[in-house]
Every structure is written in C-alpha cells, then in structure tokens.
Design a protein around this motif. Sequence first.
Motif, PDB file in Angstrom:
ATOM      1  N   ASP A 141       0.891  -1.241  -0.080  1.00  0.00           N
ATOM      2  CA  ASP A 141      -0.072   0.098  -0.103  1.00  0.00           C
ATOM      3  C   ASP A 141       0.824   1.228   0.073  1.00  0.00           C
ATOM      4  OD1 ASP A 141      -2.492  -1.041  -0.209  1.00  0.00           O
ATOM      5  OD2 ASP A 141      -3.263  -0.312   2.042  1.00  0.00           O
ATOM      6  N   HIS A 142       0.572   2.220  -0.779  1.00  0.00           N
ATOM      7  CA  HIS A 142       1.208   3.612  -0.892  1.00  0.00           C
ATOM      8  C   HIS A 142       0.227   4.639  -1.647  1.00  0.00           C
ATOM      9  CE1 HIS A 142       1.673   1.481  -4.772  1.00  0.00           C
ATOM     10  NE2 HIS A 142       1.922   2.789  -5.188  1.00  0.00           N
ATOM     11  N   PHE A 143       0.874   5.615  -1.601  1.00  0.00           N
ATOM     12  CA  PHE A 143       0.129   7.130  -2.129  1.00  0.00           C
ATOM     13  C   PHE A 143       1.133   7.821  -2.562  1.00  0.00           C
ATOM     14  CE2 PHE A 143       0.348   8.159   2.389  1.00  0.00           C
ATOM     15  CZ  PHE A 143       0.624   9.605   2.286  1.00  0.00           C
ATOM     16  N   THR A 144       0.843   8.752  -3.514  1.00  0.00           N
ATOM     17  CA  THR A 144       1.784   9.584  -4.241  1.00  0.00           C
ATOM     18  C   THR A 144       0.824  10.944  -3.816  1.00  0.00           C
ATOM     19  OG1 THR A 144       2.545   7.978  -5.682  1.00  0.00           O
ATOM     20  CG2 THR A 144       2.705  10.561  -6.375  1.00  0.00           C
ATOM     21  N   LEU A 145       1.833  12.084  -3.807  1.00  0.00           N
ATOM     22  CA  LEU A 145       1.486  13.469  -3.785  1.00  0.00           C
ATOM     23  C   LEU A 145       2.105  14.066  -4.944  1.00  0.00           C
ATOM     24  CD1 LEU A 145       1.556  14.359  -0.028  1.00  0.00           C
ATOM     25  CD2 LEU A 145      -0.524  14.272  -1.347  1.00  0.00           C
ATOM     26  N   LEU A 146       1.293  14.225  -6.094  1.00  0.00           N
ATOM     27  CA  LEU A 146       2.036  14.951  -7.175  1.00  0.00           C
ATOM     28  C   LEU A 146       1.743  16.702  -6.738  1.00  0.00           C
ATOM     29  CD1 LEU A 146       0.850  12.352  -8.622  1.00  0.00           C
ATOM     30  CD2 LEU A 146       0.730  13.684 -10.618  1.00  0.00           C
ATOM     31  N   VAL A 147       3.186  17.331  -6.993  1.00  0.00           N
ATOM     32  CA  VAL A 147       3.147  18.632  -6.789  1.00  0.00           C
ATOM     33  C   VAL A 147       3.186  19.254  -7.996  1.00  0.00           C
ATOM     34  CG1 VAL A 147       4.422  20.543  -5.359  1.00  0.00           C
ATOM     35  CG2 VAL A 147       4.547  18.082  -4.608  1.00  0.00           C
ATOM     36  N   MET A 148       2.339  20.262  -8.131  1.00  0.00           N
ATOM     37  CA  MET A 148       1.987  20.957  -9.287  1.00  0.00           C
ATOM     38  C   MET A 148       2.387  22.539  -9.205  1.00  0.00           C
ATOM     39  SD  MET A 148      -0.850  20.895 -12.196  1.00  0.00           S
ATOM     40  CE  MET A 148      -2.114  22.161 -11.361  1.00  0.00           C
ATOM     41  N   GLN A 149       3.034  23.193  -9.989  1.00  0.00           N
ATOM     42  CA  GLN A 149       3.271  24.761 -10.005  1.00  0.00           C
ATOM     43  C   GLN A 149       1.985  25.312 -10.737  1.00  0.00           C
ATOM     44  OE1 GLN A 149       6.534  26.199 -11.637  1.00  0.00           O
ATOM     45  NE2 GLN A 149       6.405  28.343 -10.739  1.00  0.00           N
ATOM     46  N   ASN A 200      13.431  28.811 -16.523  1.00  0.00           N
ATOM     47  CA  ASN A 200      13.647  29.659 -15.252  1.00  0.00           C
ATOM     48  C   ASN A 200      13.699  28.872 -14.061  1.00  0.00           C
ATOM     49  OD1 ASN A 200      12.798  31.401 -12.998  1.00  0.00           O
ATOM     50  ND2 ASN A 200      12.166  32.889 -14.573  1.00  0.00           N
ATOM     51  N   GLU A 201      14.782  28.995 -13.497  1.00  0.00           N
ATOM     52  CA  GLU A 201      15.033  28.021 -12.275  1.00  0.00           C
ATOM     53  C   GLU A 201      14.221  28.323 -11.233  1.00  0.00           C
ATOM     54  OE1 GLU A 201      19.316  27.757 -11.383  1.00  0.00           O
ATOM     55  OE2 GLU A 201      19.944  27.215 -13.275  1.00  0.00           O
ATOM     56  N   GLU A 202      13.469  29.458 -11.053  1.00  0.00           N
ATOM     57  CA  GLU A 202      12.735  29.557  -9.932  1.00  0.00           C
ATOM     58  C   GLU A 202      11.569  28.497 -10.104  1.00  0.00           C
ATOM     59  OE1 GLU A 202      10.876  33.481  -7.541  1.00  0.00           O
ATOM     60  OE2 GLU A 202      11.424  33.665  -9.584  1.00  0.00           O
ATOM     61  N   LEU A 211       8.566  24.195  -6.755  1.00  0.00           N
ATOM     62  CA  LEU A 211       8.138  22.776  -6.564  1.00  0.00           C
ATOM     63  C   LEU A 211       9.004  22.018  -5.545  1.00  0.00           C
ATOM     64  CD1 LEU A 211       7.868  21.402 -10.261  1.00  0.00           C
ATOM     65  CD2 LEU A 211       6.113  21.829  -9.101  1.00  0.00           C
ATOM     66  N   LEU A 212      10.241  22.500  -5.344  1.00  0.00           N
ATOM     67  CA  LEU A 212      11.023  22.061  -4.014  1.00  0.00           C
ATOM     68  C   LEU A 212      10.098  22.505  -2.906  1.00  0.00           C
ATOM     69  CD1 LEU A 212      13.339  21.074  -2.865  1.00  0.00           C
ATOM     70  CD2 LEU A 212      14.528  22.910  -2.946  1.00  0.00           C
ATOM     71  N   ASP A 213       9.737  23.812  -2.668  1.00  0.00           N
ATOM     72  CA  ASP A 213       8.809  24.221  -1.729  1.00  0.00           C
ATOM     73  C   ASP A 213       7.626  23.308  -1.493  1.00  0.00           C
ATOM     74  OD1 ASP A 213      10.720  26.412  -1.157  1.00  0.00           O
ATOM     75  OD2 ASP A 213       9.039  27.777  -2.257  1.00  0.00           O
ATOM     76  N   CYS A 260      17.184  17.583  -8.636  1.00  0.00           N
ATOM     77  CA  CYS A 260      17.433  16.740  -9.443  1.00  0.00           C
ATOM     78  C   CYS A 260      16.052  15.753  -9.907  1.00  0.00           C
ATOM     79  CB  CYS A 260      18.386  15.735  -9.041  1.00  0.00           C
ATOM     80  SG  CYS A 260      18.789  14.325 -10.191  1.00  0.00           S
ATOM     81  N   SER A 261      15.549  15.174  -8.656  1.00  0.00           N
ATOM     82  CA  SER A 261      14.356  14.441  -8.926  1.00  0.00           C
ATOM     83  C   SER A 261      13.383  15.478  -9.761  1.00  0.00           C
ATOM     84  CB  SER A 261      13.865  14.127  -7.510  1.00  0.00           C
ATOM     85  OG  SER A 261      12.669  13.266  -7.740  1.00  0.00           O
ATOM     86  N   ILE A 262      13.083  16.633  -9.487  1.00  0.00           N
ATOM     87  CA  ILE A 262      12.045  17.454 -10.010  1.00  0.00           C
ATOM     88  C   ILE A 262      12.347  17.367 -11.543  1.00  0.00           C
ATOM     89  CG2 ILE A 262      11.545  19.861 -10.435  1.00  0.00           C
ATOM     90  CD1 ILE A 262      11.604  19.999  -7.456  1.00  0.00           C
ATOM     91  N   ARG A 263      13.567  17.382 -11.913  1.00  0.00           N
ATOM     92  CA  ARG A 263      13.942  17.679 -13.410  1.00  0.00           C
ATOM     93  C   ARG A 263      14.084  16.324 -14.089  1.00  0.00           C
ATOM     94  NH1 ARG A 263      15.867  22.804 -14.827  1.00  0.00           N
ATOM     95  NH2 ARG A 263      16.743  24.058 -13.107  1.00  0.00           N
ATOM     96  N   THR A 264      13.945  15.193 -13.267  1.00  0.00           N
ATOM     97  CA  THR A 264      13.814  13.883 -13.887  1.00  0.00           C
ATOM     98  C   THR A 264      12.379  13.346 -13.903  1.00  0.00           C
ATOM     99  OG1 THR A 264      16.027  13.450 -12.781  1.00  0.00           O
ATOM    100  CG2 THR A 264      14.482  11.482 -13.577  1.00  0.00           C
ATOM    101  N   MET A 265      11.490  13.463 -12.985  1.00  0.00           N
ATOM    102  CA  MET A 265      10.250  12.919 -12.684  1.00  0.00           C
ATOM    103  C   MET A 265       9.222  14.049 -13.121  1.00  0.00           C
ATOM    104  SD  MET A 265      10.765   9.791 -11.718  1.00  0.00           S
ATOM    105  CE  MET A 265       9.327   9.447 -11.148  1.00  0.00           C
TER     106      MET A 265
END
Length: 614
Positions: A450-458, A487-489, A494-496, A538-543
């Motif tokens: 069992d698991h869940f995911t939180l997709l984070v969207m800007q 734009n790196e911001e 997404l990191l926030d 790194c994960s944000i740019r990958t996933m």
Amino acid sequence: MLLLALLTTHFVASLAEPRLIQQLRELGLANLLEQEVRPNVPRNSASYDFIVVGAGAAGCTLAARLSENPQWRVALIEAGGVENIAHLTPVMAGQLQLTASNWNYHSVPQRLACRGMNNHECALPRGKILGGTSSMNFMIYNRGNRRDFDAWAERGNHGWSYDEVLPYFLRSESAQLQGLEHSPYHNHSGPLSVEDVRYRSSLVHAYVRAAEQAGHSRTDYNGQSQLGVSYVQANTLNGRRHSAYSAYIQPVRRLRPNLHVFPFTRATRVLIDVATKSAQGIELVYKQRTYKFRAHKEVILSAGAFNSPQLLMLSGIGPEDNLRAIGLPVVQALPVGKLLYDHMCHFGPTFVTNTTGQTIFPTSVTLSDILSFYLAGNPATRLSSIGGVEALTFLKSPRSQRPDDWPDLEFIFVAGSLASDEGTALKMGANFKDEIYDTLYRPLQLASQDHFTLLVMQFHPKSVGRLWLHNRNPFTWPKIDPNYFQNEEDVEYLLDGIKEAIRITQMPALQALGTRLLDRPVPGCEDQRFGSDDYWRCSIRTMSYTLHHQVATCRMGPATDPTAVVSPELKVHGMRKLRVVDTSVIPISPTAHTNAAAFMIGEKAADLIRGDWL
C-alpha cells in the motif's frame, strides 16, 4: 491491468445478451450500446451557418448552444471517434492515453526537464475523440481563482473578469456535492455533472485530516476561497465519466436536424478569401478524400492549444518568419504559437503505509466490482475512482510575491503510483524510462505494498515555451517546446511544495498508518544525498509530468497587445468570420485544471456569437 482488461473484455462480450441490454437501458447506459455506427458522411460544398472544428469541451458546448436556434445550421468536425465503455470507466483514465483517442503528442527533447523520459521527451496527451480531452483526462473539475480572471480583464480583455465569467461556469454546471447544496458558487441544472467521487480509500481520509492538522483548512476550491484541502470534485455522473460529448451533444444530437456531427474527419485548413481576409469555410479529409464546407456566418476553431494554432498557420495566419520558412503565403501576420504556458508537476513524492488493500492495484478489482459498477449502477466501486485521484490541496509558497489568496501550488493526492497498473499505461503514456519504473515502482507492485503519491504542481510558471510548424503537411505534428524549467525559480517552487508535502505526512493522522517516505533514490540522482534540496532538484527535473494544461498559443488580448492572436470577442485579429474558442486563448497560466475553463469559454463564446448575429 491484465485482470481488469480480461474481466472488462468478458463483460463487453456479454453485451449481446438481451437481458443485459435491457438492464443497461434501464440504468441509463444505452450510450454504451449506441456507438454511432452511421456517422455523417461529408458532402462536398455543403454549406452551414457555423462550422466548429474540434469537438472538445469548448467545441461541444458551442455547437450545442448555437444549434439551439433551429434556423442555424451547425457542423461539428472531429478528427477522432466515439466514446466506448472504457472512456466511461473513470479508473481507466490512464489506459486511454495508449489508445487512438490520444493525439499522442510529445515535446521536443527537453534540456532541463523530462530527464526520466525516453529521449527527454515529455508526453503531451490531448483528446482525439468526440468529447476531446474531456473524454480521456482525469476528470478533475477546478475552475480557477478569482484573481486569474480579473487579471485577464486588467490586460484589456473586457468581459472576462471573475464576476463576468462566473455565470458561465454556473450555466454549464449540474453539481451534486455534499454540503454545498445551497452554495451560491454552484448550480444544479446545467448540462455538465460535477459530483463527489463516491469511492474513497482510507488513505485519503487520513490525508485530509493530516492536511488540516498541518494548518490547511477545509475548503470548496470552486467556491469563495481556493486555499486549503478538499476531496476532489469530478466530472462524473453517477460514478461514470461525464464528458463534453455526453453532456452537451449526445442528449440533443438526434433531436436537432440542424446539427451535423462529423467524426473521423480531419480539418486541414481554413478557406480564406485573401482579398477581404474573410474565412469562407473549411477544407477537410474523410476516408482519404478531400472535401470543402462553406460557412455563411463563421468558422470557429475549437481544436485545442496545439491544433488550433496549427490550423491557423496552415491557413497563412501566423508568424511571418515561420510561414515563409516552410513556403506558406502570409495572409495575416500574428504571433500564433509564440507563447506556450503549461503546468509542470513533479511525479511524487511517494509514501508507503502499513495498511492493506487501500491502494488501487489490478488485483484489487474484482468481478463483483465490475458487475456492481456496470450492471447495478453502483457509483462507489473502485472503477469509479478517477484514475486514483482523491483529494486536492491548494497552498502558498513561502517565496510567493502574489496576494495571499492566490495559490502557487497544488498537491494531487493519488491512492497509488506508476505501480498501480503494473508499469503499463501510466508509465508508457507519460514516456517514463523502464529504469524509472523498475527501480522505484516495481518493488511496490511485486509486494502489493500500500502506498500513495502526492503530485506537486506549480500554477504560475515563469518558463515560457512555443509551438511552430516545420513543414506544410497537415498530418504531421507541430513542433512543441514547452521549455520547462528554463527559469530555475520554477524548480524552487516545486521544491517548496515537496517539503510541505513531506511535512503533512508527518502529522498524526498519517503517522497512525505508519506513513513513511519511499526512500529509493531516483535513477540519475544517486550522486546527491537522498532528501537534500539538491536531490529533490534533480528529482524534479527527472520526474517531470504534465497534466494537459497548455494555454496561450492563440492568446487573447486587445489589438494593441503585440502578443495577442484573438480579441476579447475571440475574433482572430485582422480577419473576418473567424474565431478561436478553446483554452489556447487563455492569456496567462491559470490556477486551475483547464477543462472547466474550456466549458466556460464555450458558453461565453456562444453568447458573444449570438450577440453578433441576432
């Protein structure tokens, strides 16, 4: 998804039984049996008052509203086919991306994003079917923020402030939402069903409580304030997908001889009188034969954020440099495709729990579920889950410069992950590499953990992309470069969000379930300390994962706006009898999933057009 596929196949094969046919009709599911076996066949030089190209949310809405006038002949052109039983089954949303219902667009290779995708290409799903993307998306109904629309109006788009567009959202809506029966922000008599998802896992209840414990209040995100946490509101009707076609066209199609619907028909260009810069009709292809339709009043492009700009450029309306480079004559120079905004999100983080049987795996769907859903009409089985999405949270980033009531981020709670379909549809539809699935998700699948995911969207990215043509062939894709994370911001926002998502899972309600972060490093990010800021960057740019929210390729604005393609009346600047009516006109990235806005745009456009011609 093998078990579900086998069971569903068995069920579909049994539809020929008279008893089952009668049961379906009694349950209001006759549309499963009526698959438009006799589509309209184009007739060369046929004439209509209005030709609507594209049968998505805006196009279906507009065609239905215009054809309410029996004196107006309306043609609705759609490149794709008709919904079937899979489209009506919400849990199958991910599988639809692997079918002919998807245009199957990909971005050009991304330098700063989509590193977990094959060739660094992000998949960009768009609906190619009667109903458009509303027939294959995840059915989330989210209108946007008051400040979004007020900002449109402040840019010179008179008539598009929140107070002016809210009546059009309400006109389309038929809401069945617990506790909101008397809300002034919801209507109960429109064509489009909006309802609570009746199937809910125990995981989502714990998540909503944890979000409240973390300081996020309960809210109706389509009401007075978006900020907070809410169970998702969905475009379903009694637990089944309710698309633009189901809501607007199917109920009236056989009752209106003045409405002609043409599926499997591809528009290839707008016919234009160059001397008067006036749209005369449409060139289209059906079964490899070319036809021409004539429009007495208007041609209306509702083909979406990729296909509407493509059709404009194929017709000589677009950037001079692009058109001349591929040998197209310039009828009207406009910045078509020069702007493209999209909502990029991070697929994760994922969390495991000590529960059992709450995550949606193929093996958790039973024959009883299927019979209950299809034959008994039960809206509360696992098959009614909208691809596993169960709750949304809207929040501010600490770095935000926007007003306090204007969210920057959204969390999408999913009772599962790429493991939920054993690495088939979701992984393939998003173009994820095998390595990503095998490393992060296959162990969850094999253990039925069992698991869940939180997709984070800007919501409000600063990175801007574009779209252009590389040849004159209408049957090839346009080139699409969303330019994610230029734009790196955008990465920092997404990191926030990831940090706040992790904080919510540390609240008592989720800790009671043994919730813990899945701590397998993302392939390609192993050189960063797991959980550090640089690891998550790194994960944000990958996933990287997009949710079908592209806008602004035919941007709306006054004639004084050098970035605008259409006027506030949605008329193409410098042209006559030609409009664009879809989400490509949205001028800035909204605080929304764009499907709801597409219905609103269609409703408002119908009034604009009736105002001109009556």
